[in-house]
Design a protein around this motif. Structure first.
Motif, PDB file in Angstrom:
ATOM      1  N   THR A 175       0.812  -1.215   0.000  1.00  0.00           N
ATOM      2  CA  THR A 175       0.000   0.000   0.000  1.00  0.00           C
ATOM      3  C   THR A 175       0.845   1.264   0.000  1.00  0.00           C
ATOM      4  O   THR A 175       0.347   2.341  -0.345  1.00  0.00           O
ATOM      5  CB  THR A 175      -0.959  -0.021   1.203  1.00  0.00           C
ATOM      6  N   VAL A 178       0.678   3.125  -3.149  1.00  0.00           N
ATOM      7  CA  VAL A 178      -0.586   3.826  -3.356  1.00  0.00           C
ATOM      8  C   VAL A 178      -0.628   5.104  -2.528  1.00  0.00           C
ATOM      9  O   VAL A 178      -1.134   6.137  -2.969  1.00  0.00           O
ATOM     10  CB  VAL A 178      -1.766   2.904  -3.001  1.00  0.00           C
ATOM     11  N   THR A 229     -12.292  -2.321  -7.406  1.00  0.00           N
ATOM     12  CA  THR A 229     -11.538  -1.071  -7.329  1.00  0.00           C
ATOM     13  C   THR A 229     -12.332   0.029  -6.649  1.00  0.00           C
ATOM     14  O   THR A 229     -11.783   0.821  -5.873  1.00  0.00           O
ATOM     15  CB  THR A 229     -11.124  -0.614  -8.743  1.00  0.00           C
ATOM     16  N   LEU A 262      -3.762   1.713  -8.137  1.00  0.00           N
ATOM     17  CA  LEU A 262      -4.208   0.396  -7.698  1.00  0.00           C
ATOM     18  C   LEU A 262      -4.091  -0.670  -8.781  1.00  0.00           C
ATOM     19  O   LEU A 262      -4.183  -1.866  -8.480  1.00  0.00           O
ATOM     20  CB  LEU A 262      -5.668   0.475  -7.233  1.00  0.00           C
ATOM     21  N   VAL A 272      -9.059  -6.595  -5.447  1.00  0.00           N
ATOM     22  CA  VAL A 272      -7.812  -5.870  -5.207  1.00  0.00           C
ATOM     23  C   VAL A 272      -7.149  -6.470  -3.973  1.00  0.00           C
ATOM     24  O   VAL A 272      -7.799  -6.673  -2.941  1.00  0.00           O
ATOM     25  CB  VAL A 272      -8.085  -4.363  -4.986  1.00  0.00           C
TER      26      VAL A 272
END
Length: 286
Positions: A175, A178, A229, A262, A272
């Motif tokens: 993560t 992101v 998503t 993502l 995801v």
């Protein structure tokens, strides 16, 4: 359960519009909060949380960790500055009794504000303080946690356990890539709430500044998994970690950037999946 991220407590100027807060709180509760369940379970098991536990949960959010501790028999008090999330915590921990049901008391309190507010009318003596909202992600988050601990630790008994949580190394947290979206979009504001990479000793430094004695640590795998998503974007937005970016750009732009970031984590079935590792530190009140 599907494995979360957590939000930073922003200044009023950096907060999302009030109209968004209820929806964000619901997205947090229904999508994102459960991602940290492995962390909650590991800590509760290691510290043998049970009927003898008197727990104070800092930044308790919508109360999932408190609910899990209460299910083990603990008496729990949760404190947070977000009334929208606390309303959901009350639904979980203090539900309205069913008609004609026998009244049953619950050893749970939910308090809007700070640990000082939680102390009103209560004798000190908590034997466990938890701060499960991970630090090591936003500039200034360690200092904010230190301020909370300065208020909370006087309410605890000598030798009480204090649990702090943090993001693992960026290379162990998918993560992190992101979250760089937040840094890129917020950079023009040079905001104190912008993303930064986690540092190895974040938790230890906070504990030492708070005058706590370090007593152990561990790592827990907490993957972020989403049905699609759209759910991922809603869940991540609910953390508050992207609020500085929203202030610098706008919510639609942040959403588009998140969808793009993502893409490497979208699987063939549209779900995801982002593996992450979180750290926790156990310290003791001197």
């Amino acid at each position: 359960m599907t494995p979360t991220l957590v939000r930073h407590h922003l200044s009023h100027a950096d907060s999302p519009p009030r109209g968004n807060l209820g929806a964000r709180a619901r997205d947090w509760s229904e999508i994102q909060e459960r991602m940290l369940v492995p962390l909650y379970e590991t800590v509760h098991e290691r510290l043998e949380v049970g009927p003898a536990t008197r727990l104070l949960g800092l930044r308790c959010g919508s109360g999932l960790a408190l609910l899990m501790a209460a299910a083990r028999g603990a008496a729990v008090t949760g404190v947070d500055s977000c009334p929208e999330r606390l309303a959901l915590a009350r639904e979980r921990l203090l539900p309205e009794p069913a008609p004609n049901a026998r009244a049953r008391g619950r050893a749970a309190r939910i308090v809007v504000g700070t640990p000082r507010d939680a102390a009103v009318g209560q004798a000190p003596g908590y034997n466990l303080i938890t701060a499960f909202e991970p630090i090591g992600c936003l500039a200034g988050d360690a200092a904010d946690l230190g301020d909370l601990l300065a208020e909370a630790t006087p309410l605890a008994a000598h030798g009480a356990a204090v649990v702090l949580a943090g993001w693992g190394p960026p290379e162990r947290c998918a993560t992190s890539s992101v979250l760089r979206v937040a840094a890129k979009l917020a950079d023009p504001l040079r905001s104190a709430g912008s993303w930064r990479p986690a540092c190895r000793d974040d938790l230890e430094e906070v504990a030492e500044r708070a005058g706590l004695r370090i007593d152990g640590s561990g790592r827990v795998s907490c993957p972020f998994g989403y049905a699609d998503t759209d759910s991922a974007v809603r869940g991540l937005m609910s953390t508050g970690l992207f609020d500085a970016g929203i202030s610098a750009a706008d919510e639609e732009q942040v959403g588009k950037e998140l969808v793009e970031a993502l893409q490497p984590y979208v699987r063939a079935d549209g779900t995801v999946w982002m593996p992450n590792v979180f750290r926790y530190l156990i310290a003791r009140v001197r």
